[in-house]
Design an enzyme around this catalytic site. Structure first.
Site, PDB file in Angstrom:
ATOM      1  N   SER A  39      56.228  30.234  67.243  1.00  0.00           N
ATOM      2  CA  SER A  39      57.372  30.056  68.006  1.00  0.00           C
ATOM      3  C   SER A  39      58.384  30.879  67.085  1.00  0.00           C
ATOM      4  CB  SER A  39      57.859  28.718  68.206  1.00  0.00           C
ATOM      5  OG  SER A  39      59.076  28.568  68.823  1.00  0.00           O
ATOM      6  N   PRO A  40      58.818  32.081  67.466  1.00  0.00           N
ATOM      7  CA  PRO A  40      59.591  32.875  66.966  1.00  0.00           C
ATOM      8  C   PRO A  40      61.160  32.375  67.160  1.00  0.00           C
ATOM      9  CG  PRO A  40      59.012  33.821  68.593  1.00  0.00           C
ATOM     10  CD  PRO A  40      58.326  32.778  68.850  1.00  0.00           C
ATOM     11  N   ASP A  82      55.651  31.008  71.880  1.00  0.00           N
ATOM     12  CA  ASP A  82      56.674  29.831  72.764  1.00  0.00           C
ATOM     13  C   ASP A  82      58.105  30.508  72.575  1.00  0.00           C
ATOM     14  OD1 ASP A  82      58.258  27.761  73.368  1.00  0.00           O
ATOM     15  OD2 ASP A  82      58.216  27.092  71.222  1.00  0.00           O
TER      16      ASP A  82
END
Length: 330
Positions: A39-40, A82
């Site tokens: 999830s960056p 995400d």
């Protein structure tokens, strides 16, 4: 897998490294990773304490990482990302940055979109405040897009590993199918045969994943509180990486998180018997993420010592540290 580069800490199944994920990914052998899940930092207009870019810069920035991921994945490997939603600056109109990322990943980098998932977080607070709370022009944004990319059209996957409990009605149908339906072709064209009532151990999940992100007293947050350090502000709920790790990998496979934050992915991978690596640029987040692998009875002094040593650059064996801490209590 990362030769000549010391991890910040390591466990029986995996290790966490401090550094730029692009540099760390470049050190990995090509075609060796089964799953990259991450999830960056999101492309939000309001700056977050863990860092984020303006939306117009974000896509090119993220594609630098994705290009490397493509090289490092096995042919049947997967890349799950995400992305949170966002609004355009100053107006109640949505940004489509996450969709632009998806399209460019396919068109320019050669990924395939295996499936699109949508994570519904019922515990998410109302946002953005301006359009939802103040002006009451928009509803609460509680969905994240989760793109499942693959290197080929046929990635490794087994949905029997992520079946969900049957509904009460389905349980009754399995117990007495004759009472509930007659096998025949429906007007829709679906052929509902006798096998429809077979007990397969659970129902097939949908691509809408309802998972609350409301952790409040787990080992990670308890450890942060004990040593007076603020936890990561944007944490994965464990059920999210768990779903994809179970569906897309087997025990012993390699799982990598390139923006690991509090390292929920590593903790889940360890529990599921997968080998793992976690990459994170900020030493402070890495130091607190180690709390996920400590015993519940660990003292505040021991957790503070572990945190300080990791942030100072030591490479710590979590298993050895646990044993030393337990001996000190006797």
């Amino acid at each position: 897998m990362l030769d000549n580069f010391s991890p910040a800490y390591f466990t029986r199944m995996g290790a966490t490294y401090i550094g730029d994920s692009r540099e760390l990914l470049a050190r990995l052998p090509d075609s060796g990773v089964n799953l990259v899940i991450t999830s960056p930092p999101f492309a939000l207009q309001r700056q977050k304490e863990y860092g984020n870019l303006e939306q117009h810069e974000y896509i090119d920035w993220f594609l630098d990482f994705a290009r490397l991921v493509h090289k490092k994945l096995k042919d049947d490997g997967s890349f799950v990302v995400d992305f949170g939603g966002a609004y355009r600056k100053g107006v109640p109109a949505r940004s489509v940055y996450n969709f632009r990322v998806m399209i460019r990943m396919v068109d320019e980098l050669g990924f395939f979109l295996a499936e699109d998932f949508y994570w519904f977080n019922p515990s998410k607070l109302p946002s953005p405040i301006e359009w939802v709370n103040k002006r009451k022009m928009r509803v609460k944004d509680s969905i994240n897009t989760v793109w499942w990319f693959s290197k080929t059209e046929w990635p490794k996957s087994d949905i029997t590993k992520v079946l969900v409990p049957y509904s009460d009605r389905m349980k009754k149908l399995i117990e007495d199918p004759d009472k509930f339906y007659t096998p025949k072709v429906r007007p829709s064209g679906h052929d509902i045969g006798e096998g429809f009532a077979k007990d397969n151990g659970g129902a097939i999940p949908s691509n809408l994943l309802q998972i609350s992100n409301s952790e409040s007293n787990g080992p990670y947050l308890s450890g942060c509180k004990a040593v007076g350090i603020k936890g990561h502000p944007a944490r994965f709920p464990a059920k999210l990486p768990e779903f994809f790790i179970r569906m897309l990998t087997n025990p012993g496979d390699w799982v990598v998180d390139i923006f690991s934050g509090s390292n929920t992915t590593g903790q889940v991978a360890e529990t599921e018997g997968r080998r793992w690596m976690a990459f994170e640029a900020l030493p402070e987040y890495v130091g607190t993420s180690a709390f996920r692998f400590l015993d519940k009875g660990m003292t505040s002094e021991a957790m503070r010592d572990l945190y300080d040593r990791i942030v100072a650059g030591e490479s710590i064996s979590i298993e050895e540290y646990r044993q030393q801490a337990l001996l000190a209590l006797r």
